[in-house]
Design an enzyme around this catalytic site. Structure first.
Site, PDB file in Angstrom:
ATOM      1  N   GLU A 182      10.678  57.310  71.696  1.00  0.00           N
ATOM      2  CA  GLU A 182      11.211  56.303  70.844  1.00  0.00           C
ATOM      3  C   GLU A 182      10.209  55.201  70.703  1.00  0.00           C
ATOM      4  OE1 GLU A 182      14.377  53.397  72.173  1.00  0.00           O
ATOM      5  OE2 GLU A 182      14.872  54.837  73.668  1.00  0.00           O
ATOM      6  N   LYS A 235      15.360  47.949  63.614  1.00  0.00           N
ATOM      7  CA  LYS A 235      15.734  48.799  64.517  1.00  0.00           C
ATOM      8  C   LYS A 235      16.419  50.047  63.779  1.00  0.00           C
ATOM      9  CE  LYS A 235      18.142  48.782  68.818  1.00  0.00           C
ATOM     10  NZ  LYS A 235      18.954  48.143  69.810  1.00  0.00           N
ATOM     11  N   VAL A 260      17.530  56.245  69.772  1.00  0.00           N
ATOM     12  CA  VAL A 260      17.769  57.510  70.228  1.00  0.00           C
ATOM     13  C   VAL A 260      18.187  58.552  69.189  1.00  0.00           C
ATOM     14  CG1 VAL A 260      18.999  59.134  71.510  1.00  0.00           C
ATOM     15  CG2 VAL A 260      18.305  56.788  72.438  1.00  0.00           C
ATOM     16  N   ASP A 278      33.544  50.701  68.129  1.00  0.00           N
ATOM     17  CA  ASP A 278      32.110  50.927  68.433  1.00  0.00           C
ATOM     18  C   ASP A 278      31.693  51.851  69.226  1.00  0.00           C
ATOM     19  OD1 ASP A 278      29.558  50.064  68.509  1.00  0.00           O
ATOM     20  OD2 ASP A 278      30.024  47.857  69.226  1.00  0.00           O
ATOM     21  N   SER A 321      28.132  54.487  69.775  1.00  0.00           N
ATOM     22  CA  SER A 321      27.144  54.781  69.081  1.00  0.00           C
ATOM     23  C   SER A 321      26.656  56.280  68.483  1.00  0.00           C
ATOM     24  CB  SER A 321      25.932  54.911  70.396  1.00  0.00           C
ATOM     25  OG  SER A 321      24.684  55.056  70.238  1.00  0.00           O
ATOM     26  N   ALA A 322      25.750  56.106  67.496  1.00  0.00           N
ATOM     27  CA  ALA A 322      25.647  57.101  66.661  1.00  0.00           C
ATOM     28  C   ALA A 322      24.750  58.218  67.419  1.00  0.00           C
ATOM     29  CB  ALA A 322      24.396  56.676  65.323  1.00  0.00           C
ATOM     30  N   ASP A 323      24.242  57.773  68.596  1.00  0.00           N
ATOM     31  CA  ASP A 323      23.378  58.735  69.665  1.00  0.00           C
ATOM     32  C   ASP A 323      24.344  59.853  69.895  1.00  0.00           C
ATOM     33  OD1 ASP A 323      21.514  56.771  69.483  1.00  0.00           O
ATOM     34  OD2 ASP A 323      21.824  56.340  71.631  1.00  0.00           O
ATOM     35  N   LYS A 348      23.938  52.975  79.882  1.00  0.00           N
ATOM     36  CA  LYS A 348      23.903  51.642  80.444  1.00  0.00           C
ATOM     37  C   LYS A 348      25.131  51.052  80.925  1.00  0.00           C
ATOM     38  CE  LYS A 348      19.901  49.475  77.829  1.00  0.00           C
ATOM     39  NZ  LYS A 348      19.549  50.746  77.048  1.00  0.00           N
TER      40      LYS A 348
END
Length: 314
Positions: A28, A89, A109, A141, A143-145, A162
């Site tokens: 990335e 981003k 990601v 909330d 993540s799209a990951d 994390k």
């Protein structure tokens, strides 16, 4: 390789490796423009690429530059991403917008997975995946990951997720989406700066060959989506999980008191963790991404050998 409708620009060395069935590792670019301060960002990006090469694979750092999806970057492009203030981003949702407008984007990601798959790259190395944020029951909330991992056939080598995230719910979500989580030399899901979390992985692989065989079998069976290869940070660089949790809780309280939320929350928390750990989080970040690059290169090489063995045996 590019045209008006599909502006994919693959570096000649990467394109040749892909044609020959040689191992290629996607990387990335958010670490360059948003992940670390200059000059740590460029130095780390180059060191990660060199670590991939040292392991026998070809690195392919991915970014969107001038509306082109670049798979494999030159030194000049790395410097550009580090210096330019107009680099977005980019998640998956941003790819078409940036391409159509000729914009610049460092890939997260989800975007890196998506672009890697376009180029035919099966393995991607990152620091840590995104996940379910704390308080997601109210904020939604997530993540799209995680969604990308359920859709795109790319294996992701990472140091887990994390500690600022809700790790139990992140693993629950991955299970719901049908994404296998393989612990590389561990039975426990790592929490980025720490080797532990108290949470089990789906299975353990102790060698690159074991991990590669699971990856290949998943796709040979027609099971769509990606795979998480959770690789713990080297023990000499880790921040103990208890200390990490204490620092994270303190940072979260400070963020709440300061009204920090939305897109600003994650950068704020990471900056506070850097301060609260006396700078150790930055050093840990560098160490874990290099370790992931070494493991990712080994897995990519093993996967390449398995595929070539199938072709020769056919």
């Amino acid at each position: 390789m590019s045209n008006e409708n599909h502006p994919l620009l693959v570096h000649p060395g990467v394109a040749e490796a892909l044609r020959e069935g040689a191992p290629v590792v996607a990387l990335e670019s958010t670490i360059i423009s948003h992940g670390m301060p200059y000059p740590h960002n460029v130095a780390t990006a180059r060191a990660v690429e060199e670590e991939v090469r040292r392991g026998g694979a070809h690195p392919a750092t991915i970014a969107i530059i001038g509306g082109m999806i670049c798979v494999g970057l030159s030194d000049e492009q790395l410097e550009f991403l580090a210096a330019c203030r107009e680099v977005s981003k980019a998640s998956r949702r941003d790819i078409a917008i940036l391409v159509s407008r000729g914009g610049h984007g460092s890939t997260t990601v989800s975007a890196t997975m998506c672009c890697a798959a376009m180029a035919g790259i099966s393995l991607f190395v990152t620091g840590g995946i995104g996940g379910v944020h704390r308080g997601a029951a109210m904020s939604f909330d997530i993540s799209a990951d995680l969604t990308e991992l359920s859709l795109t056939p790319v294996a992701v080598v990472c140091a887990g997720a994390k500690s600022i995230l809700d790790l139990p719910l992140t693993l629950e979500r991955l299970e719901t989406l049908g994404v296998p989580v393989i612990g590389f030399g561990t039975d426990e899901f790592p929490s980025f700066y720490s080797r532990t979390s108290g949470l089990p992985v789906d299975c353990r692989a102790d060698t690159a060959e074991e991990a590669a065989r699971i990856i290949k079998t998943q796709w040979d069976l027609g099971l769509r989506g990606g795979i998480v290869i959770a690789n713990p940070i080297p023990p000499e660089h880790e921040i103990p999980f208890g200390e990490l949790q204490d620092a994270t809780e303190k940072a979260l309280i400070e963020a709440s008191q300061g009204g920090v939320k939305g897109k600003q929350l994650t950068p704020y928390l990471l900056e506070r963790l850097h301060a609260l750990t006396g700078g150790r989080s930055l050093e840990a970040n560098k160490a874990l991404i290099l370790h992931n690059a070494a493991v990712g290169s080994a897995v990519a090489c093993a996967l390449s050998r398995l595929r070539k063995g199938d072709r020769h045996g056919a």
